[in-house]
Write a protein that holds these residues in place. Structure first.
Motif, PDB file in Angstrom:
ATOM      1  N   ALA A  58      -5.509   7.912  -6.528  1.00 50.05           N
ATOM      2  CA  ALA A  58      -5.016   8.756  -7.616  1.00 50.05           C
ATOM      3  C   ALA A  58      -4.251   7.964  -8.662  1.00 50.05           C
ATOM      4  N   THR A  59      -3.677   6.850  -8.257  1.00 49.08           N
ATOM      5  CA  THR A  59      -2.861   6.064  -9.174  1.00 49.08           C
ATOM      6  C   THR A  59      -2.775   4.622  -8.702  1.00 49.08           C
ATOM      7  N   ILE A  60      -2.415   3.747  -9.606  1.00 47.01           N
ATOM      8  CA  ILE A  60      -2.110   2.365  -9.251  1.00 47.01           C
ATOM      9  C   ILE A  60      -0.603   2.241  -9.389  1.00 47.01           C
ATOM     10  N   GLU A  61       0.040   1.898  -8.302  1.00 50.20           N
ATOM     11  CA  GLU A  61       1.499   1.819  -8.274  1.00 50.20           C
ATOM     12  C   GLU A  61       1.945   0.368  -8.134  1.00 50.20           C
ATOM     13  N   ALA A  62       3.124   0.083  -8.636  1.00 50.00           N
ATOM     14  CA  ALA A  62       3.718  -1.238  -8.477  1.00 50.00           C
ATOM     15  C   ALA A  62       4.675  -1.225  -7.298  1.00 50.00           C
ATOM     16  N   CYS A  63       4.778  -2.350  -6.609  1.00 52.69           N
ATOM     17  CA  CYS A  63       5.735  -2.493  -5.511  1.00 52.69           C
ATOM     18  C   CYS A  63       7.141  -2.419  -6.092  1.00 52.69           C
ATOM     19  N   GLU A  64       8.006  -1.663  -5.442  1.00 52.62           N
ATOM     20  CA  GLU A  64       9.384  -1.529  -5.927  1.00 52.62           C
ATOM     21  C   GLU A  64      10.172  -2.823  -5.783  1.00 52.62           C
ATOM     22  N   ALA A  65       9.784  -3.675  -4.827  1.00 52.16           N
ATOM     23  CA  ALA A  65      10.535  -4.903  -4.579  1.00 52.16           C
ATOM     24  C   ALA A  65      10.069  -6.075  -5.447  1.00 52.16           C
ATOM     25  N   CYS A  66       8.762  -6.358  -5.439  1.00 52.80           N
ATOM     26  CA  CYS A  66       8.284  -7.553  -6.137  1.00 52.80           C
ATOM     27  C   CYS A  66       7.512  -7.257  -7.420  1.00 52.80           C
ATOM     28  N   GLY A  67       7.109  -6.002  -7.633  1.00 56.08           N
ATOM     29  CA  GLY A  67       6.487  -5.596  -8.890  1.00 56.08           C
ATOM     30  C   GLY A  67       4.990  -5.761  -8.998  1.00 56.08           C
ATOM     31  N   VAL A  68       4.313  -6.313  -7.973  1.00 53.72           N
ATOM     32  CA  VAL A  68       2.856  -6.445  -8.065  1.00 53.72           C
ATOM     33  C   VAL A  68       2.196  -5.079  -7.983  1.00 53.72           C
ATOM     34  N   LEU A  69       0.971  -4.973  -8.494  1.00 55.33           N
ATOM     35  CA  LEU A  69       0.214  -3.727  -8.430  1.00 55.33           C
ATOM     36  C   LEU A  69      -0.438  -3.622  -7.053  1.00 55.33           C
ATOM     37  N   LEU A  70      -0.457  -2.417  -6.514  1.00 58.18           N
ATOM     38  CA  LEU A  70      -0.982  -2.198  -5.166  1.00 58.18           C
ATOM     39  C   LEU A  70      -2.221  -1.318  -5.189  1.00 58.18           C
TER      40      LEU A  70
END
Length: 74
Positions: A58-70
């Motif tokens: 449904a979405t592409i989210e970023a990691c809250e800690a390191c910021g990479v896309l998941l």
């Protein structure tokens, strides 16, 4: 390079800007698969709701800690 340009056209401009910014940063890659319930880069746990959105595609989210896309491998 042609393959990358073709793929980039299929992505929203905002997402492409986020991707390029991350790619120029400290992470070796900008996009990582979920590793169980964690980020595939830093292994920080991803909250259940966000993980469910990523797994559904449904979405592409970023990691809250390191910021990479998941993304989800499944």
């Amino acid at each position: 390079m042609h393959e990358r340009e073709t793929a980039a056209r299929a992505v929203s401009a905002a997402l492409l800007v986020r991707y390029e910014r991350i790619r120029r940063g400290k992470a070796p890659l900008a996009l990582f698969a979920l590793h169980g319930g964690s980020c595939g880069n830093c292994f920080t746990a991803v909250p259940t709701q966000r993980r469910a959105l990523i797994q559904r595609g449904a979405t592409i989210e970023a990691c809250e800690a390191c910021g990479v896309l998941l993304y989800s491998k499944e």
